[in-house]
Design a protein around this motif. Structure first.
Motif, PDB file in Angstrom:
ATOM      1  N   PRO A  93      20.808 -46.176  -0.513  1.00  0.00           N
ATOM      2  CA  PRO A  93      20.172 -47.412  -0.971  1.00  0.00           C
ATOM      3  C   PRO A  93      18.769 -47.164  -1.503  1.00  0.00           C
ATOM      4  N   VAL A  94      18.413 -47.893  -2.552  1.00  0.00           N
ATOM      5  CA  VAL A  94      17.073 -47.785  -3.137  1.00  0.00           C
ATOM      6  C   VAL A  94      16.582 -49.187  -3.493  1.00  0.00           C
ATOM      7  N   TRP A  95      15.374 -49.498  -3.088  1.00  0.00           N
ATOM      8  CA  TRP A  95      14.719 -50.728  -3.541  1.00  0.00           C
ATOM      9  C   TRP A  95      13.832 -50.346  -4.713  1.00  0.00           C
ATOM     10  N   GLY A 182       3.971 -35.163  -7.923  1.00  0.00           N
ATOM     11  CA  GLY A 182       3.648 -35.613  -9.268  1.00  0.00           C
ATOM     12  C   GLY A 182       4.821 -36.203 -10.021  1.00  0.00           C
ATOM     13  N   TRP A 183       5.882 -36.586  -9.300  1.00  0.00           N
ATOM     14  CA  TRP A 183       7.032 -37.183  -9.973  1.00  0.00           C
ATOM     15  C   TRP A 183       6.765 -38.656 -10.266  1.00  0.00           C
ATOM     16  N   ASN A 184       7.457 -39.201 -11.255  1.00  0.00           N
ATOM     17  CA  ASN A 184       7.343 -40.612 -11.613  1.00  0.00           C
ATOM     18  C   ASN A 184       8.126 -41.445 -10.598  1.00  0.00           C
ATOM     19  N   LEU A 185       7.441 -42.297  -9.858  1.00  0.00           N
ATOM     20  CA  LEU A 185       8.060 -43.020  -8.748  1.00  0.00           C
ATOM     21  C   LEU A 185       8.588 -44.373  -9.209  1.00  0.00           C
ATOM     22  N   VAL A 186       9.876 -44.608  -8.945  1.00  0.00           N
ATOM     23  CA  VAL A 186      10.525 -45.827  -9.439  1.00  0.00           C
ATOM     24  C   VAL A 186      11.052 -46.717  -8.323  1.00  0.00           C
ATOM     25  N   GLY A 187      11.001 -46.274  -7.098  1.00  0.00           N
ATOM     26  CA  GLY A 187      11.505 -47.077  -5.994  1.00  0.00           C
ATOM     27  C   GLY A 187      11.363 -46.332  -4.681  1.00  0.00           C
ATOM     28  N   ARG A 188      12.029 -46.865  -3.655  1.00  0.00           N
ATOM     29  CA  ARG A 188      11.951 -46.233  -2.342  1.00  0.00           C
ATOM     30  C   ARG A 188      13.267 -46.439  -1.601  1.00  0.00           C
ATOM     31  N   PRO A 214      21.187 -49.860  -5.795  1.00  0.00           N
ATOM     32  CA  PRO A 214      20.056 -50.802  -5.766  1.00  0.00           C
ATOM     33  C   PRO A 214      20.254 -51.866  -4.688  1.00  0.00           C
ATOM     34  N   VAL A 215      19.197 -52.089  -3.897  1.00  0.00           N
ATOM     35  CA  VAL A 215      19.214 -53.137  -2.871  1.00  0.00           C
ATOM     36  C   VAL A 215      17.950 -53.976  -3.016  1.00  0.00           C
ATOM     37  N   GLN A 216      17.993 -55.163  -2.446  1.00  0.00           N
ATOM     38  CA  GLN A 216      16.834 -56.042  -2.441  1.00  0.00           C
ATOM     39  C   GLN A 216      15.936 -55.726  -1.250  1.00  0.00           C
ATOM     40  N   LEU A 221      14.457 -53.423   4.090  1.00  0.00           N
ATOM     41  CA  LEU A 221      13.767 -53.524   5.382  1.00  0.00           C
ATOM     42  C   LEU A 221      14.755 -53.485   6.545  1.00  0.00           C
ATOM     43  N   ARG A 222      15.890 -54.147   6.388  1.00  0.00           N
ATOM     44  CA  ARG A 222      16.898 -54.154   7.448  1.00  0.00           C
ATOM     45  C   ARG A 222      17.389 -52.741   7.760  1.00  0.00           C
ATOM     46  N   LEU A 223      17.424 -51.906   6.735  1.00  0.00           N
ATOM     47  CA  LEU A 223      17.880 -50.523   6.896  1.00  0.00           C
ATOM     48  C   LEU A 223      16.775 -49.592   7.388  1.00  0.00           C
TER      49      LEU A 223
END
Length: 234
Positions: A93-95, A182-188, A214-216, A221-223
């Motif tokens: 999962p990625v937000w 130094g990578w381009n960060l797009v989510g977490r 993709p998650v909301q 947060l739940r994870l």
């Protein structure tokens, strides 16, 4: 494939199978690793696969250089890519959001994409795990869609948050712990990439195939995800 054996250290050999990074290399490298483990047996100390090579660390009290080279040649003679399961399929999962992916919007602008299109491209394919390195549990994955390929930041950040999902050139990765980067960060992602309770201490292994789901925010947060913002500047 043409095998070249290079000296890496007094008790290490680099076995070069290919010259260019390609997802098609992975089955060959996995098959080679399996054959080498069987051939070296107790004389094998460690075997590390990468994009085009394997680093083989052997026990000098059991083998000398000539014997090690001969075993390599014998093990990899008539090598064929593995037709068995070449790795696990994982969905992580990625937000995707600017608060945890500070380069998401700027990268979309640079590539002439809408943010939702960038997310769709990044999450729309499975990635091969080529190698582990840089930090425990850090898996180099690829290849991203050419429309997402972007160079590393000119000035790396001093502290990238654990779980940060990044893009560099045609590779993608998740930072397993707080570290410079130094990578381009797009989510977490809330996924735990480094875990001492796991075999090899890493959630991901070379040969695995990874999809980003993709998650909301609420699901993130739940994870167990951490939404602590990062500074947007490098």
């Amino acid at each position: 494939m043409k095998l070249r054996v290079e000296v890496a250290a007094i008790d290490c050999l680099t076995l070069r199978l290919f010259d260019a990074i390609d997802e098609a290399n992975v089955p060959w490298l996995l098959a080679a690793a399996e054959q080498l483990r069987a051939a070296f047996g107790a004389a094998l100390v460690d075997l590390v696969p990468s994009y085009t090579t394997l680093m083989l660390h052997y026990d000098l009290t059991r083998l000398d250089d000539a014997q090690a080279r001969a075993l390599c040649e014998q093990a990899l003679k008539d090598l064929q890519p593995s037709t068995a399961d070449s790795g696990r399929e994982l969905s992580l999962p990625v937000w995707y959001h600017p608060s945890v992916g500070p380069d998401l919007e700027s990268l979309a602008r640079q590539r002439g994409l809408r943010v939702d299109a960038l997310i769709a491209l990044h999450s729309g394919r499975a990635y091969s795990v080529f190698a582990l390195g840089f930090a425990p549990g850090f898996a180099f994955m690829g290849l991203v869609d050419p429309r997402l390929a972007s160079p590393r930041l000119a000035t790396p950040r001093q502290a990238v948050a654990a779980g940060s999902v990044g893009i560099a050139e045609r590779q993608t990765a998740i930072y397993p712990a707080v570290s410079p980067g130094g990578w381009n960060l797009v989510g977490r992602s809330p996924a735990r990439l480094f875990d001492p309770s796991l075999e090899g201490f890493s959630l991901l292994r070379p040969g695995d195939r990874v999809r980003f789901e993709p998650v909301q925010r609420d699901e993130f947060l739940r994870l167990g995800g951490d939404e602590t913002p990062m500074e947007t500047r490098a």
